[in-house]
Scaffold this motif. Sequence first.
Motif, PDB file in Angstrom:
ATOM      1  N   THR A 139      -4.722  11.430  -1.636  1.00 31.98           N
ATOM      2  CA  THR A 139      -3.434  10.825  -1.276  1.00 31.98           C
ATOM      3  C   THR A 139      -2.394  10.855  -2.386  1.00 31.98           C
ATOM      4  O   THR A 139      -1.199  10.721  -2.099  1.00 31.98           O
ATOM      5  CB  THR A 139      -3.638   9.356  -0.846  1.00 31.98           C
ATOM      6  OG1 THR A 139      -4.209   8.618  -1.940  1.00 31.98           O
ATOM      7  CG2 THR A 139      -4.560   9.273   0.362  1.00 31.98           C
ATOM      8  N   GLN A 140      -2.813  11.011  -3.623  1.00 33.76           N
ATOM      9  CA  GLN A 140      -1.877  10.924  -4.742  1.00 33.76           C
ATOM     10  C   GLN A 140      -1.380  12.303  -5.158  1.00 33.76           C
ATOM     11  O   GLN A 140      -2.143  13.275  -5.151  1.00 33.76           O
ATOM     12  CB  GLN A 140      -2.555  10.253  -5.934  1.00 33.76           C
ATOM     13  CG  GLN A 140      -2.943   8.808  -5.690  1.00 33.76           C
ATOM     14  CD  GLN A 140      -1.728   7.918  -5.493  1.00 33.76           C
ATOM     15  OE1 GLN A 140      -0.892   7.763  -6.384  1.00 33.76           O
ATOM     16  NE2 GLN A 140      -1.620   7.330  -4.310  1.00 33.76           N
ATOM     17  N   SER A 200      -5.975   4.353 -12.044  1.00 29.63           N
ATOM     18  CA  SER A 200      -5.775   4.297 -10.596  1.00 29.63           C
ATOM     19  C   SER A 200      -7.049   3.920  -9.850  1.00 29.63           C
ATOM     20  O   SER A 200      -6.987   3.572  -8.666  1.00 29.63           O
ATOM     21  CB  SER A 200      -5.264   5.643 -10.086  1.00 29.63           C
ATOM     22  OG  SER A 200      -6.142   6.691 -10.457  1.00 29.63           O
ATOM     23  N   TYR A 216      -3.178   3.018  -2.103  1.00 30.55           N
ATOM     24  CA  TYR A 216      -2.758   4.374  -2.425  1.00 30.55           C
ATOM     25  C   TYR A 216      -1.629   4.866  -1.525  1.00 30.55           C
ATOM     26  O   TYR A 216      -1.393   6.070  -1.431  1.00 30.55           O
ATOM     27  CB  TYR A 216      -3.961   5.313  -2.348  1.00 30.55           C
ATOM     28  CG  TYR A 216      -5.049   4.941  -3.337  1.00 30.55           C
ATOM     29  CD1 TYR A 216      -4.790   4.929  -4.699  1.00 30.55           C
ATOM     30  CD2 TYR A 216      -6.317   4.573  -2.910  1.00 30.55           C
ATOM     31  CE1 TYR A 216      -5.759   4.564  -5.620  1.00 30.55           C
ATOM     32  CE2 TYR A 216      -7.302   4.200  -3.818  1.00 30.55           C
ATOM     33  CZ  TYR A 216      -7.017   4.202  -5.164  1.00 30.55           C
ATOM     34  OH  TYR A 216      -7.986   3.839  -6.075  1.00 30.55           O
ATOM     35  N   ALA A 217      -0.927   3.921  -0.882  1.00 33.92           N
ATOM     36  CA  ALA A 217       0.224   4.317  -0.070  1.00 33.92           C
ATOM     37  C   ALA A 217       1.376   4.805  -0.949  1.00 33.92           C
ATOM     38  O   ALA A 217       2.152   5.668  -0.553  1.00 33.92           O
ATOM     39  CB  ALA A 217       0.683   3.153   0.795  1.00 33.92           C
ATOM     40  N   GLY A 218       1.476   4.262  -2.160  1.00 37.38           N
ATOM     41  CA  GLY A 218       2.502   4.702  -3.107  1.00 37.38           C
ATOM     42  C   GLY A 218       1.865   5.293  -4.343  1.00 37.38           C
ATOM     43  O   GLY A 218       0.715   5.744  -4.316  1.00 37.38           O
ATOM     44  N   ASP A 219       2.601   5.275  -5.426  1.00 33.88           N
ATOM     45  CA  ASP A 219       2.102   5.821  -6.682  1.00 33.88           C
ATOM     46  C   ASP A 219       1.111   4.843  -7.298  1.00 33.88           C
ATOM     47  O   ASP A 219       1.461   3.711  -7.645  1.00 33.88           O
ATOM     48  CB  ASP A 219       3.265   6.065  -7.635  1.00 33.88           C
ATOM     49  CG  ASP A 219       2.838   6.787  -8.911  1.00 33.88           C
ATOM     50  OD1 ASP A 219       1.629   7.073  -9.055  1.00 33.88           O
ATOM     51  OD2 ASP A 219       3.716   7.056  -9.747  1.00 33.88           O
ATOM     52  N   ALA A 220      -0.138   5.266  -7.421  1.00 38.20           N
ATOM     53  CA  ALA A 220      -1.185   4.396  -7.966  1.00 38.20           C
ATOM     54  C   ALA A 220      -1.237   4.423  -9.479  1.00 38.20           C
ATOM     55  O   ALA A 220      -2.055   3.715 -10.085  1.00 38.20           O
ATOM     56  CB  ALA A 220      -2.551   4.807  -7.408  1.00 38.20           C
TER      57      ALA A 220
END
Length: 216
Positions: free
Chosen positions: A111-112, A45, A35-39
Amino acid sequence: MRLLALVRYLVADVARGQRFLPPVLLLLAVLAMLYAGDAGEAPQSYIGSSALLYPVSVWLAVVVAGTEDPVRHAVTTTAAGWARTRVGVALAALVWACGAAVVGTLAPVLTQPRPYPPPVVLTGLAANLVCAVAGVGVGLLCARPVLVRAGWTAVAALALTVAAYPLGVTPPVGAVLGALGGRVELGPALGWSAVIASGLVVAATLAAWVIGSRRG
C-alpha cells in the motif's frame, strides 16, 4: 492422534466455525486505517502493525483454545493425551497468529509508495512475529483450561494486553516497538524479545497441561 493431524484439525475447526473472523476483521480494518496514508519511513512504519498484532494474537489464541465444546474436547484429549493436546493447541494458535503477522508485514509493502527492500521486510516480519508469538503466550494463559469462565478470560486478556504498552522498552512487546522506533538497538531487542515470547508460549502450554490434567 498424531500431533500434525491434531494441529490441522484445530486450525480447520477454527476456520469452519468462523470464530477467527472478529480478530482477523479487526486486524484488516486497523491495518487499512494505518496504511491509508503515508506511514513514514521503514522500519518505523511497522510499529503500528507490531503493536496491533499483539492483542489480535491474544484473541486468536483464546479462540483456538476454546474452539471445541466440552464433549469434543474430552474426545480429543482421550485420543491424543493431555500433553499432546495442549501442544497442538499452542501450535494451532501460532499458525493463525503467524498468518496474521505475514498479513501485517505485507500490508505496507502493498500500500505504501516508499520502497521496501527485502532486509526491511524481513525486519518487519521478525518484529511482527515476535509480537504475535507473545500474544499467543498471553492468550493461552487466559484461555481454557487455565481460565474456564468467559468473563474472567476477557478481563485477564484485556488487562495483560493493556499492561504491555506502558512498560517502555520492556521486552517482548515494548522492546520490539522501541527498536523499530530507534530507541534501542534493533538486533538484540528482537533476539531477546523472541526468546521471551517463545518462553511465554512454553510456560502457558505447561500451565494449561498441568491445570487441565488435574481438572480432568
